[in-house]
Design a protein around this motif. Structure first.
Motif, PDB file in Angstrom:
ATOM      1  N   CYS A 181     -21.165 -27.129  32.811  1.00  0.00           N
ATOM      2  CA  CYS A 181     -21.972 -27.826  31.809  1.00  0.00           C
ATOM      3  C   CYS A 181     -21.246 -27.701  30.461  1.00  0.00           C
ATOM      4  O   CYS A 181     -20.178 -27.092  30.381  1.00  0.00           O
ATOM      5  CB  CYS A 181     -23.380 -27.240  31.723  1.00  0.00           C
ATOM      6  SG  CYS A 181     -24.406 -27.522  33.196  1.00  0.00           S
ATOM      7  N   SER A 208     -24.291 -20.855  45.507  1.00  0.00           N
ATOM      8  CA  SER A 208     -24.602 -22.037  46.313  1.00  0.00           C
ATOM      9  C   SER A 208     -23.425 -22.444  47.193  1.00  0.00           C
ATOM     10  O   SER A 208     -22.291 -22.511  46.729  1.00  0.00           O
ATOM     11  CB  SER A 208     -24.972 -23.209  45.400  1.00  0.00           C
ATOM     12  OG  SER A 208     -26.072 -22.888  44.577  1.00  0.00           O
ATOM     13  N   HIS A 246     -24.675 -28.317  44.032  1.00  0.00           N
ATOM     14  CA  HIS A 246     -24.761 -27.408  42.890  1.00  0.00           C
ATOM     15  C   HIS A 246     -26.208 -26.938  42.679  1.00  0.00           C
ATOM     16  O   HIS A 246     -27.153 -27.712  42.815  1.00  0.00           O
ATOM     17  CB  HIS A 246     -24.282 -28.108  41.616  1.00  0.00           C
ATOM     18  CG  HIS A 246     -22.878 -28.580  41.689  1.00  0.00           C
ATOM     19  ND1 HIS A 246     -22.518 -29.884  41.480  1.00  0.00           N
ATOM     20  CD2 HIS A 246     -21.713 -27.924  41.944  1.00  0.00           C
ATOM     21  CE1 HIS A 246     -21.209 -30.025  41.600  1.00  0.00           C
ATOM     22  NE2 HIS A 246     -20.702 -28.842  41.885  1.00  0.00           N
ATOM     23  N   PHE A 247     -26.353 -25.673  42.337  1.00  0.00           N
ATOM     24  CA  PHE A 247     -27.641 -25.073  41.999  1.00  0.00           C
ATOM     25  C   PHE A 247     -28.614 -25.045  43.181  1.00  0.00           C
ATOM     26  O   PHE A 247     -29.833 -24.978  42.976  1.00  0.00           O
ATOM     27  CB  PHE A 247     -28.298 -25.795  40.810  1.00  0.00           C
ATOM     28  CG  PHE A 247     -27.500 -25.739  39.539  1.00  0.00           C
ATOM     29  CD1 PHE A 247     -26.663 -24.672  39.260  1.00  0.00           C
ATOM     30  CD2 PHE A 247     -27.582 -26.769  38.612  1.00  0.00           C
ATOM     31  CE1 PHE A 247     -25.935 -24.611  38.088  1.00  0.00           C
ATOM     32  CE2 PHE A 247     -26.855 -26.729  37.430  1.00  0.00           C
ATOM     33  CZ  PHE A 247     -26.032 -25.648  37.163  1.00  0.00           C
ATOM     34  N   PRO A 249     -31.132 -20.758  43.243  1.00  0.00           N
ATOM     35  CA  PRO A 249     -31.685 -20.673  41.877  1.00  0.00           C
ATOM     36  C   PRO A 249     -30.999 -19.642  40.999  1.00  0.00           C
ATOM     37  O   PRO A 249     -31.072 -19.740  39.759  1.00  0.00           O
ATOM     38  CB  PRO A 249     -33.159 -20.324  42.110  1.00  0.00           C
ATOM     39  CG  PRO A 249     -33.235 -19.785  43.505  1.00  0.00           C
ATOM     40  CD  PRO A 249     -32.156 -20.481  44.274  1.00  0.00           C
ATOM     41  N   VAL A 275     -28.692 -21.299  38.570  1.00  0.00           N
ATOM     42  CA  VAL A 275     -29.317 -21.883  37.379  1.00  0.00           C
ATOM     43  C   VAL A 275     -29.493 -20.810  36.310  1.00  0.00           C
ATOM     44  O   VAL A 275     -29.210 -21.032  35.123  1.00  0.00           O
ATOM     45  CB  VAL A 275     -30.674 -22.519  37.732  1.00  0.00           C
ATOM     46  CG1 VAL A 275     -31.333 -23.112  36.484  1.00  0.00           C
ATOM     47  CG2 VAL A 275     -30.507 -23.598  38.792  1.00  0.00           C
ATOM     48  N   ALA A 313     -32.433 -24.985  31.598  1.00  0.00           N
ATOM     49  CA  ALA A 313     -32.311 -25.169  33.045  1.00  0.00           C
ATOM     50  C   ALA A 313     -32.388 -26.649  33.396  1.00  0.00           C
ATOM     51  O   ALA A 313     -31.634 -27.139  34.253  1.00  0.00           O
ATOM     52  CB  ALA A 313     -33.400 -24.385  33.764  1.00  0.00           C
ATOM     53  N   ARG A 314     -33.291 -27.377  32.739  1.00  0.00           N
ATOM     54  CA  ARG A 314     -33.409 -28.810  33.004  1.00  0.00           C
ATOM     55  C   ARG A 314     -32.137 -29.542  32.558  1.00  0.00           C
ATOM     56  O   ARG A 314     -31.626 -30.422  33.270  1.00  0.00           O
ATOM     57  CB  ARG A 314     -34.624 -29.373  32.278  1.00  0.00           C
ATOM     58  CG  ARG A 314     -34.875 -30.850  32.570  1.00  0.00           C
ATOM     59  CD  ARG A 314     -36.189 -31.330  31.967  1.00  0.00           C
ATOM     60  NE  ARG A 314     -36.215 -31.233  30.514  1.00  0.00           N
ATOM     61  CZ  ARG A 314     -36.881 -30.298  29.833  1.00  0.00           C
ATOM     62  NH1 ARG A 314     -37.587 -29.373  30.485  1.00  0.00           N
ATOM     63  NH2 ARG A 314     -36.860 -30.274  28.516  1.00  0.00           N
ATOM     64  N   ARG A 359     -29.395 -28.904  35.160  1.00  0.00           N
ATOM     65  CA  ARG A 359     -29.557 -29.685  36.393  1.00  0.00           C
ATOM     66  C   ARG A 359     -29.210 -31.157  36.184  1.00  0.00           C
ATOM     67  O   ARG A 359     -28.693 -31.818  37.082  1.00  0.00           O
ATOM     68  CB  ARG A 359     -30.997 -29.549  36.906  1.00  0.00           C
ATOM     69  CG  ARG A 359     -31.348 -28.170  37.445  1.00  0.00           C
ATOM     70  CD  ARG A 359     -32.687 -28.190  38.162  1.00  0.00           C
ATOM     71  NE  ARG A 359     -33.035 -26.859  38.677  1.00  0.00           N
ATOM     72  CZ  ARG A 359     -33.822 -25.997  38.039  1.00  0.00           C
ATOM     73  NH1 ARG A 359     -34.336 -26.320  36.852  1.00  0.00           N
ATOM     74  NH2 ARG A 359     -34.094 -24.823  38.576  1.00  0.00           N
ATOM     75  N   GLU A 360     -29.510 -31.666  34.997  1.00  0.00           N
ATOM     76  CA  GLU A 360     -29.291 -33.092  34.731  1.00  0.00           C
ATOM     77  C   GLU A 360     -27.843 -33.419  34.395  1.00  0.00           C
ATOM     78  O   GLU A 360     -27.415 -34.569  34.548  1.00  0.00           O
ATOM     79  CB  GLU A 360     -30.195 -33.551  33.581  1.00  0.00           C
ATOM     80  CG  GLU A 360     -31.683 -33.557  33.933  1.00  0.00           C
ATOM     81  CD  GLU A 360     -32.570 -33.864  32.737  1.00  0.00           C
ATOM     82  OE1 GLU A 360     -32.025 -33.914  31.591  1.00  0.00           O
ATOM     83  OE2 GLU A 360     -33.782 -34.056  32.934  1.00  0.00           O
ATOM     84  N   VAL A 401     -24.950 -31.210  35.238  1.00  0.00           N
ATOM     85  CA  VAL A 401     -23.937 -30.425  35.940  1.00  0.00           C
ATOM     86  C   VAL A 401     -22.849 -31.338  36.496  1.00  0.00           C
ATOM     87  O   VAL A 401     -23.118 -32.446  36.965  1.00  0.00           O
ATOM     88  CB  VAL A 401     -24.575 -29.584  37.061  1.00  0.00           C
ATOM     89  CG1 VAL A 401     -25.203 -30.456  38.139  1.00  0.00           C
ATOM     90  CG2 VAL A 401     -23.569 -28.622  37.671  1.00  0.00           C
TER      91      VAL A 401
END
Length: 320
Positions: A50, A157, A179-180, A183, A186, A226-227, A230-231, A233
């Protein structure tokens, strides 16, 4: 003797097209099964990444990405090339991310779990790969700034995969990064984003630091970060594991300890796809080590045949 060296995406793709893979998956595409190896294409692992990126202040030095372009165009600035040719100075003396660090951020990690790459450029998007590829090429005005790419060096992961989209070799395979999936990754990335922000706020950099674009100063809680992770990565270009090395009785193993494809004759895979576990850093040196070991085994195999009175094998390279 054939050597397959198409990488962690290409090698499993070639094997499956050739009938080496999970029998049911091959049958779904009308491909006869030569060797039933369900591990082909599974176990895809990667370093997820990220970004934390900030604009720089007006008095800060010009960013590398800005220096490489003529203003308001997509054309390369000839002064950058001339500076390199004439004096060996300027932005072309740097590969772009030649500064970095390895850090241990999670309390239960026995060793470094995070890698930082510092770039004297502001990313164009929150996707670091897009920023140095398509979006970089099409952007006319590159704003000045700097970026830290936060990378998980030892992600938990292992749920990624490469599978056939069709039996046509001209069609690209389906890739799932995975990915992820765990948890804990994350949590590690959230800690990495916070640490990157802390570094960019230290006095040596803060004097040049303008507003934060990614993740954005409004994102402050763990849930927010975290959001964002995830969006946004993206890959850090360290793909391994899809032709996993292991014992022949391991159903997920694809090659044995001599890199021979289990269930076939005279076929080896010699690239990063054979690594069962992702290294904690860049995979180039590990891949070179695999290739050197493969070359040594082939050399000794030829020597053994010569001593036995047989002609040395003719080695063929399938793909590179």
């Amino acid at each position: 003797s054939w050597r397959l060296t198409a990488g962690a995406i290409g090698s499993p793709h070639v094997l499956m097209l050739s009938g080496v893979g999970a029998r049911d998956d091959l049958a779904a595409h009308g491909i006869p099964c030569v060797a039933d190896r369900p591990g082909v294409g599974k176990n895809l692992q990667d370093h997820p990444a990220c970004l934390v990126t900030r604009y720089s202040t007006p008095d800060a030095p010009k960013s590398h990405s800005s220096s490489l372009r003529l203003p308001a165009t997509t054309a390369t600035n000839p002064l950058a090339a001339l500076s390199w040719v004439a004096k060996r100075v300027g932005p072309l003396t740097s590969p772009g991310c030649d500064h970095g660090a390895f850090l241990k951020l999670m309390p239960d990690s026995p060793e470094a779990d995070t890698q930082f790459r510092f770039l004297a450029s502001k990313s164009v998007t929150a996707d670091g790969m897009s920023s140095i590829a398509d979006d970089f090429k099409s952007t006319r005005n590159h704003p000045n700034g700097f970026t830290i790419q936060t990378i998980l060096a030892r992600p938990k992961s292992k749920a990624g995969s490469v599978s056939l989209a069709s039996p046509d070799p001209r069609d690209k395979p389906t890739i799932r990064g995975g990915h992820f999936a765990d948890p804990r990754d994350v949590d590690n990335m959230v800690a990495a984003l916070r640490e990157a922000r802390r570094l960019l706020d230290m006095p040596a950099l803060k004097r040049y630091a303008g507003p934060e674009e990614y993740p954005g100063s409004a994102l402050t809680s763990d849930d927010d970060l975290a959001r964002y992770a995830r969006e946004t990565v993206h890959t850090a270009n360290a793909l391994v594991g899809t032709c996993k090395l292991g014992k022949p009785d391991d159903p997920q193993a694809v090659v044995d300890n001599a890199l021979r494809v289990i269930g076939t004759s005279n076929l080896r895979v010699c690239d990063s796809s054979v690594m069962p576990v992702l290294p904690g850093g860049q995979t180039a040196s590990s891949t070179i080590a695999v290739a050197e070991k493969a070359a040594d085994m082939l050399k000794h195999a030829d020597l053994g045949q010569a001593l036995a009175g047989a002609a040395p094998a003719q080695h063929q390279k399938v793909a590179a």
